[in-house]
Design an enzyme around this catalytic site. Structure first.
Site, short mmCIF file in Angstrom:
data_model
loop_
_atom_site.label_atom_id
_atom_site.label_comp_id
_atom_site.label_asym_id
_atom_site.label_seq_id
_atom_site.Cartn_x
_atom_site.Cartn_y
_atom_site.Cartn_z
N SER A 36 58.93 2.69 51.21
CA SER A 36 59.23 1.43 51.89
C SER A 36 60.74 1.21 51.98
CB SER A 36 58.52 0.30 51.15
OG SER A 36 58.55 -0.90 51.88
N ASP A 131 48.48 1.62 56.90
CA ASP A 131 49.71 0.93 56.50
C ASP A 131 49.96 -0.26 57.44
OD1 ASP A 131 52.37 0.14 55.86
OD2 ASP A 131 52.80 2.15 55.13
N HIS A 165 50.01 0.49 52.35
CA HIS A 165 51.44 0.57 52.07
C HIS A 165 51.66 0.64 50.56
CE1 HIS A 165 55.63 0.01 53.19
NE2 HIS A 165 55.76 -0.86 52.19
#
Length: 345
Positions: A36, A131, A165
């Site tokens: 991320s 995601d 995610h």
């Protein structure tokens, strides 16, 4: 605050961390990876210091300088994590040709290393089909960006796993389709092992029980007033027994937003999956750490200028701080920049 950090040290598990100065261990073959915001940090560190870094692992990230210094672009075009604004992620939406032009301009102005150095890198990418924070369209744009500088046979892209995610592991975490803290998911897939083996080549089997030690080090040696600039007081280093005498390879693992010590303690350091591979493969694992600030309440790495307009260049505060850590570990005793009371010498 200091008492909180001392408590967190007890969470390390395999070995109790010692707070010491970051040692000079003559490390070689530097690589980076991240999740991320850590993925964006890994990409910008790799591109800016392409003469130092040999490869990168990018989990749920996008192209270099994607946000172009704008939190609006960061949260609507490069990711979908702003509840008040509509997500505008779409194929080609990061405007890769513009980002390539900006990359080349930075290189020409010598604020990053020459882009020609990227050609020798090995890059491993991951984007889960579920995601919802950094959708796969962003990862696909990253592939387009990398292909401009690196041959396809040096890039591996895993994009067929039904994962949300998070950092994918094969041994720990939330269900693979879950979104939430600590953003480490049990997906029956070992992302850390896959990226390390792609960057460095075939690895010896990972250790079943850790035999190395963790140290905690003072990040204010490398950046003045770290918590003012979104970095925690302490960072961590995992040292396998075979690396105590120096000469090992070095991998820098950047955690994601809300994976900093104040949010999840040392779970990313202990559970992301890197350390077991380090033990049997002469790898040091460096874990720099962030902290929350007023402009960065989720403790993300600086990939949109929440602290520094030079955030994606070599002179960016966080970038330079991590580079000084790498230099300390790599240069066999070279003294890192010492920062005290807001001044660096």
């Amino acid at each position: 605050m200091r008492k909180l950090f001392l408590c967190l040290l007890l969470w390390i598990g395999a070995a109790q961390a010692q707070v010491v100065s970051l040692p000079a261990l003559r490390a070689t073959q530097v690589s980076v990876s991240g999740l991320s915001s850590g993925a964006y940090m890994a990409v910008q560190f790799e591109v800016a210091y392409s003469r130092t870094v040999m490869g990168a692992g990018v989990i749920a990230g996008g192209p270099y300088f994607c946000a172009q210094g704008s939190v609006y672009i960061a949260t609507t075009r490069c990711s979908c994590n702003e509840e008040l604004l509509a997500c505008r992620v779409r194929p080609g939406g990061t405007r890769v040709p513009e980002l390539i032009a900006l990359t080349d301009w930075f290189a020409a102005s010598q604020t990053i290393d020459p882009t020609s150095a990227l050609a020798s890198h090995r890059v491993w990418m991951f984007s889960g089909t579920l995601d919802s924070v950094v959708p796969q369209a962003v990862g696909n744009d990253l592939l387009t960006y990398y292909r401009h500088y690196i041959d396809a046979n040096r890039i591996s892209y895993k994009r067929n796993l039904a994962a949300e995610h998070a950092m994918p592991t094969d041994s720990y975490g939330n269900p693979c389709s879950a979104l939430g803290t600590p953003y480490i998911n049990h997906c029956n897939y070992d992302a850390a092992g896959e990226l390390l083996s792609w960057i460095y080549g075939p690895l010896a089997a990972r250790a079943s029980t850790l035999s190395g030690r963790f140290i905690a080090f003072d990040q204010s040696e490398f950046i003045a007033l770290p918590t003012w600039h979104g970095m925690a007081d302490l960072g961590y280093l995992y040292i396998p027994p075979s690396c105590e005498g120096g000469g090992c390879r070095l991998h820098v693992a950047f955690h994601g937003c809300q994976q900093n010590p104040d949010n999840i303690g040392t779970l990313f350091v202990r559970r992301a999956g890197y350390n077991a591979w380090a033990d049997n493969n002469k790898l040091l694992i460096l874990y720099p750490q962030t902290s929350a600030t007023f402009y960065n309440p989720k403790a993300c790495w600086d990939w949109w200028a929440h602290d520094d307009t030079r955030y994606a260049q070599k002179a960016g505060r966080q970038m330079a701080a991590v580079k000084r850590m790498v230099d300390r570990l790599s240069d066999g005793g070279t003294v890192a920049l010492i920062c005290r009371r807001g001044r660096c010498t």
